[in-house]
Scaffold this motif. Structure first.
Motif, mmCIF file in Angstrom:
data_model
loop_
_atom_site.group_PDB
_atom_site.id
_atom_site.type_symbol
_atom_site.label_atom_id
_atom_site.label_comp_id
_atom_site.label_asym_id
_atom_site.label_seq_id
_atom_site.Cartn_x
_atom_site.Cartn_y
_atom_site.Cartn_z
ATOM 1 N N ILE A 172 0.992 -1.218 -0.101
ATOM 2 C CA ILE A 172 0.269 0.393 -1.052
ATOM 3 C C ILE A 172 1.178 1.468 -0.203
ATOM 4 O O ILE A 172 0.786 2.461 -0.590
ATOM 5 C CB ILE A 172 -1.060 -0.232 1.255
ATOM 6 C CG1 ILE A 172 -1.805 -1.159 1.065
ATOM 7 C CG2 ILE A 172 -1.797 1.409 1.308
ATOM 8 C CD1 ILE A 172 -2.684 -1.773 2.547
ATOM 9 N N GLU A 173 1.576 1.234 1.094
ATOM 10 C CA GLU A 173 3.380 2.150 1.075
ATOM 11 C C GLU A 173 3.656 2.596 -0.593
ATOM 12 O O GLU A 173 3.708 3.614 -0.976
ATOM 13 C CB GLU A 173 3.859 2.295 1.880
ATOM 14 C CG GLU A 173 3.365 2.174 3.294
ATOM 15 C CD GLU A 173 4.511 1.857 4.341
ATOM 16 O OE1 GLU A 173 5.352 1.532 3.716
ATOM 17 O OE2 GLU A 173 4.363 1.806 5.356
ATOM 18 N N LEU A 174 4.396 1.459 -1.344
ATOM 19 C CA LEU A 174 4.640 1.704 -2.550
ATOM 20 C C LEU A 174 3.624 2.295 -3.538
ATOM 21 O O LEU A 174 3.744 3.315 -4.842
ATOM 22 C CB LEU A 174 5.301 0.499 -2.888
ATOM 23 C CG LEU A 174 6.322 -0.181 -2.199
ATOM 24 C CD1 LEU A 174 7.141 -1.269 -2.743
ATOM 25 C CD2 LEU A 174 7.973 0.815 -1.994
ATOM 26 N N ALA A 175 2.455 2.191 -3.468
ATOM 27 C CA ALA A 175 1.470 2.066 -4.842
ATOM 28 C C ALA A 175 1.104 3.573 -4.469
ATOM 29 O O ALA A 175 0.736 4.624 -4.964
ATOM 30 C CB ALA A 175 0.178 0.836 -4.068
ATOM 31 N N ARG A 176 0.642 4.048 -3.542
ATOM 32 C CA ARG A 176 0.304 5.540 -3.253
ATOM 33 C C ARG A 176 1.951 6.161 -3.109
ATOM 34 O O ARG A 176 1.684 7.621 -3.435
ATOM 35 C CB ARG A 176 0.592 5.514 -1.315
ATOM 36 C CG ARG A 176 -0.055 7.260 -1.215
ATOM 37 C CD ARG A 176 -0.342 7.138 0.908
ATOM 38 N NE ARG A 176 -1.262 6.325 1.028
ATOM 39 C CZ ARG A 176 -0.823 5.298 2.249
ATOM 40 N NH1 ARG A 176 0.273 5.837 2.524
ATOM 41 N NH2 ARG A 176 -1.352 4.329 2.431
ATOM 42 N N GLU A 215 -7.666 -8.512 3.170
ATOM 43 C CA GLU A 215 -7.578 -7.274 4.043
ATOM 44 C C GLU A 215 -5.914 -6.118 3.143
ATOM 45 O O GLU A 215 -6.325 -4.981 3.443
ATOM 46 C CB GLU A 215 -7.019 -7.645 5.385
ATOM 47 C CG GLU A 215 -7.046 -8.373 6.333
ATOM 48 C CD GLU A 215 -8.673 -7.567 6.631
ATOM 49 O OE1 GLU A 215 -8.262 -6.631 6.862
ATOM 50 O OE2 GLU A 215 -9.948 -8.285 6.507
ATOM 51 N N THR A 216 -5.596 -6.933 3.127
ATOM 52 C CA THR A 216 -4.602 -5.322 1.459
ATOM 53 C C THR A 216 -5.743 -4.610 1.021
ATOM 54 O O THR A 216 -5.349 -3.104 0.486
ATOM 55 C CB THR A 216 -3.481 -6.233 0.956
ATOM 56 O OG1 THR A 216 -2.685 -6.397 1.834
ATOM 57 C CG2 THR A 216 -2.784 -5.385 -0.099
ATOM 58 N N ILE A 217 -6.447 -5.269 0.203
ATOM 59 C CA ILE A 217 -7.536 -4.822 -0.290
ATOM 60 C C ILE A 217 -8.190 -3.982 -0.224
ATOM 61 O O ILE A 217 -8.545 -3.182 -0.622
ATOM 62 C CB ILE A 217 -8.722 -6.434 -1.343
ATOM 63 C CG1 ILE A 217 -7.048 -6.544 -2.614
ATOM 64 C CG2 ILE A 217 -9.140 -5.148 -2.132
ATOM 65 C CD1 ILE A 217 -7.618 -7.737 -3.448
ATOM 66 N N ALA A 270 -10.339 1.381 0.995
ATOM 67 C CA ALA A 270 -10.325 2.732 2.116
ATOM 68 C C ALA A 270 -9.527 3.708 1.864
ATOM 69 O O ALA A 270 -9.636 5.045 2.388
ATOM 70 C CB ALA A 270 -10.231 2.049 3.268
ATOM 71 N N ASP A 271 -8.417 4.188 0.734
ATOM 72 C CA ASP A 271 -7.508 4.627 1.025
ATOM 73 C C ASP A 271 -8.541 5.442 -0.661
ATOM 74 O O ASP A 271 -8.770 5.556 -1.245
ATOM 75 C CB ASP A 271 -6.038 4.630 -0.101
ATOM 76 C CG ASP A 271 -5.092 5.117 0.239
ATOM 77 O OD1 ASP A 271 -4.947 6.794 -0.456
ATOM 78 O OD2 ASP A 271 -4.352 5.437 1.010
ATOM 79 N N ARG A 329 -8.242 4.158 -4.264
ATOM 80 C CA ARG A 329 -9.901 3.673 -4.541
ATOM 81 C C ARG A 329 -9.980 2.854 -5.700
ATOM 82 O O ARG A 329 -10.989 1.909 -6.027
ATOM 83 C CB ARG A 329 -10.645 4.130 -3.549
ATOM 84 C CG ARG A 329 -11.459 5.563 -4.459
ATOM 85 C CD ARG A 329 -12.231 6.014 -3.600
ATOM 86 N NE ARG A 329 -11.986 6.302 -2.402
ATOM 87 C CZ ARG A 329 -13.048 6.515 -1.689
ATOM 88 N NH1 ARG A 329 -14.174 7.493 -1.917
ATOM 89 N NH2 ARG A 329 -12.426 6.844 -0.229
ATOM 90 N N THR A 330 -9.152 3.454 -6.894
ATOM 91 C CA THR A 330 -10.185 3.555 -8.186
ATOM 92 C C THR A 330 -8.002 1.984 -8.704
ATOM 93 O O THR A 330 -8.710 2.206 -10.076
ATOM 94 C CB THR A 330 -9.883 4.740 -9.431
ATOM 95 O OG1 THR A 330 -9.167 5.439 -9.286
ATOM 96 C CG2 THR A 330 -10.765 5.799 -8.473
#
Length: 585
Positions: free
Chosen positions: A96-100, A120-122, A127-128, A132-133
């Motif tokens: 999630i950190e890398l994706a963001r 849970e990752t999904i 939720a971010d 979210r897209t």
């Protein structure tokens, strides 16, 4: 969509016989986790040296999350060969950190991981607000349908069952990129549409009637929204009526016309459930000729029933976006326009109620005609009766007639009250004239007025009030002449304004009615006597006769007689009364 590769898994690291692409092995035999003492380039949580800074990469960035280092290496090599830059993570939080942080284009995540697993990752990604897209591909060795459904329900866009070839994985990533690009294009188009609509709204003329505004909107929206047609329909008790329509929909939703009974009732009923689509057949001789339609109902408050509907049309073609993909955009557009038109809509609703009320009043003759005598002041003989209209709600007659004229029902109301006056005067002796109020518009526009007044069977005096604007005096004189020799003209309310003197000079009436303001207290006021004396001289010189209104005392009657006024009406001489009653009205 869940697909399973048909190739047979083999020993880790080997190629499948007959397949040129390396195939991801099953997760069976996965080694226990161990954190490396030192991370190397391409290892979990690191950034490949080939990856440019954020937002500068020419190649899409794919984040891969898997706790098995061998599988991560396979993903990295496979996706790099397919033209992607790859970031690796051994657990969901790092993914999630890398994706963001690096604006990932796609997330590939394993279902079963320690700590934050795939589901849970999904959940965290969805939720971010910034992610979210983000397209998510869930990788799993499970063949259980429940696991696949759980991933899709949680927010995955695709589920891939191991083993999978690098070619298939690359194709699935590209499919998600195309899907996201299409979604981005649609969102940008929607933003453009909203900007164009927002620019249109201030251009709409203030205080214009709803019909004018609706016509402008229907004409302008097709180009603004990139659709082929727009129509606006309003719901009524007996169905649906076209209000405005662009050329493409003008035949089907013709302005001012009711929709066919069955279609109108079905439209009103369907609107209760929200927006809907009407999609034509995609094959046959008429394929492409009939447009796809989106119906978007609207109301003035969330809790109220729909009062109308916008209709949007798109002709089927290779490049056209299906309206089903644009329904949310069209709903937002409808809300924007209705919010801007709300004052005009509310006014139209009020106006429509007033029109329906007036139509019912005219149809049912829901008014009363009273007659007030006009007498010779010397002996009190009745020479005429003036017909006056009273409405059951107590509305002033001049205001009610003005309202009817504003709503386009002035002629109909006047005809109804004229017919009522003729009926009310029927018991009077034939030599008693009937005096009625007629507007210049009715004189000029009603071709049947002569026949209507001839049916009175007595002399008729047509009164024009001084407050009526007359632009064509010659036309009024010609209209009076067409009514025949049994109809004479009177100018009402003389002395109450400059216009009455112009009426008298231009029309040369047979009678001039003195306004009651000049009659009231004339026996005590020399100024009033001077004005009336001058009008009396004018009447003698021009051959017309004065009728004094509002006489209430014997002294006023005596003063008028002394000034040469021979006719009058007022409470002293007789109250307005309905036929068959003795009570004043």
């Amino acid at each position: 969509m869940v697909r399973r590769c048909t190739v047979t898994p083999v020993v880790r690291g080997r190629r499948v016989k007959g397949c040129s692409e390396p195939v991801l092995p099953h997760a069976a035999g996965r080694r226990a986790h161990s954190r490396p003492a030192k991370r190397r380039l391409g290892e979990p949580g690191t950034i490949p040296a080939s990856l440019p800074p954020l937002h500068a990469a020419d190649r899409p960035v794919v984040v891969v999350a898997d706790d098995d280092q061998t599988l991560r290496s396979f993903f990295q090599a496979a996706l790099q060969r397919e033209g992607f830059d790859v970031l690796l993570a051994s657990h969901g939080r790092r993914a999630i950190e890398l994706a963001r942080d690096y604006a990932a284009s796609v997330l590939v995540v394993d279902l079963h991981m320690p700590g934050l697993d795939g589901l849970e990752t999904i959940r965290g990604v969805r939720a971010d607000a910034g992610l979210r897209t983000l397209p998510i591909i869930l990788i799993t060795a499970s063949t259980e349908e429940a696991d696949h459904v759980a991933g899709l329900d949680r927010g995955a866009d695709d589920v891939v069952v191991k083993p999978v070839s690098s070619a298939e994985l690359g194709a699935r990533v590209r499919a998600q990129l195309r899907r996201r690009a299409a979604m981005t294009d649609e969102l940008e188009a929607e933003r453009q549409h909203r900007r164009r609509v927002a620019a249109l709204l201030p251009e709409l003329p203030r205080d214009a009637p709803l019909l004018t505004l609706a016509t402008i909107v229907a004409d302008r929206l097709p180009a603004i929204l990139d659709v082929d047609g727009v129509a606006i329909i309003a719901f009524e008790d007996d169905g649906a009526r076209g209000i405005a329509a662009s050329p493409t929909l003008a035949d089907r939703f013709r302005p001012a016309r009711l929709l066919p009974a069955g279609e109108g009732a079905a439209t009103v009923q369907q609107a209760e459930t929200g927006p809907w689509l009407v999609t034509p057949a995609r094959s046959g001789k008429r394929a492409g000729a009939t447009p796809e339609l989106a119906f978007v109902p609207f109301s003035l408050a969330a809790a109220t029933r729909p009062i109308g509907c916008f209709v949007f049309a798109v002709r089927p073609s290779a490049g056209a976006t299906r309206l089903s993909h644009r329904l949310a955009d069209l709903m937002d557009t409808t809300d924007l326009i209705v919010s801007a038109l709300r004052p005009a809509i509310e006014h139209a609703e009020t106006t429509n109620a007033a029109i329906l009320g007036l139509r019912g009043m005219i149809r049912d003759r829901a008014f009363t005609t009273v007659l007030q005598p006009i007498v010779r002041l010397e002996e009190g003989a009745v020479v005429a009766v003036e017909a006056l209209t009273r409405f059951p709600d107590g509305a002033r007659p001049d205001q009610r007639f003005s309202e009817a004229s504003r709503l386009g029902l002035g002629l109909a109301l006047e005809r109804a009250t004229l017919a009522g006056a003729i009926e009310a005067a029927a018991p009077q002796p034939p030599n008693v004239a009937l005096s009625v109020n007629v507007s210049p518009d009715v004189l000029s526009e009603d071709d049947t007025l002569a026949d209507l007044l001839a049916g009175a069977g007595r002399p008729v005096i047509v009164e024009l009030t001084e407050h009526e604007r007359i632009d064509d005096y010659a036309g009024v004189r010609a209209a009076i002449a067409r009514l025949g020799p049994n109809v004479q003209l009177a100018v009402d309310d003389a002395g109450s304004g400059y216009a009455s003197l112009r009426h008298i000079l231009a029309l040369q009436p047979a009678f001039v009615k003195l306004d009651m303001e000049w009659v009231r207290g004339i026996d005590r006021d020399p100024i009033r006597r001077s004005l009336v004396s001058g009008l009396t001289y004018f009447a003698v010189e021009t051959g017309c006769e004065l009728i004094a209104e509002g006489i209430e005392t014997p002294q006023e009657r005596t003063a008028l007689l002394e000034l040469g006024v021979r006719l009058g009406q007022g409470f002293l001489l007789g109250y307005p009364r309905a036929v068959g009653t003795s009570d004043p009205a």
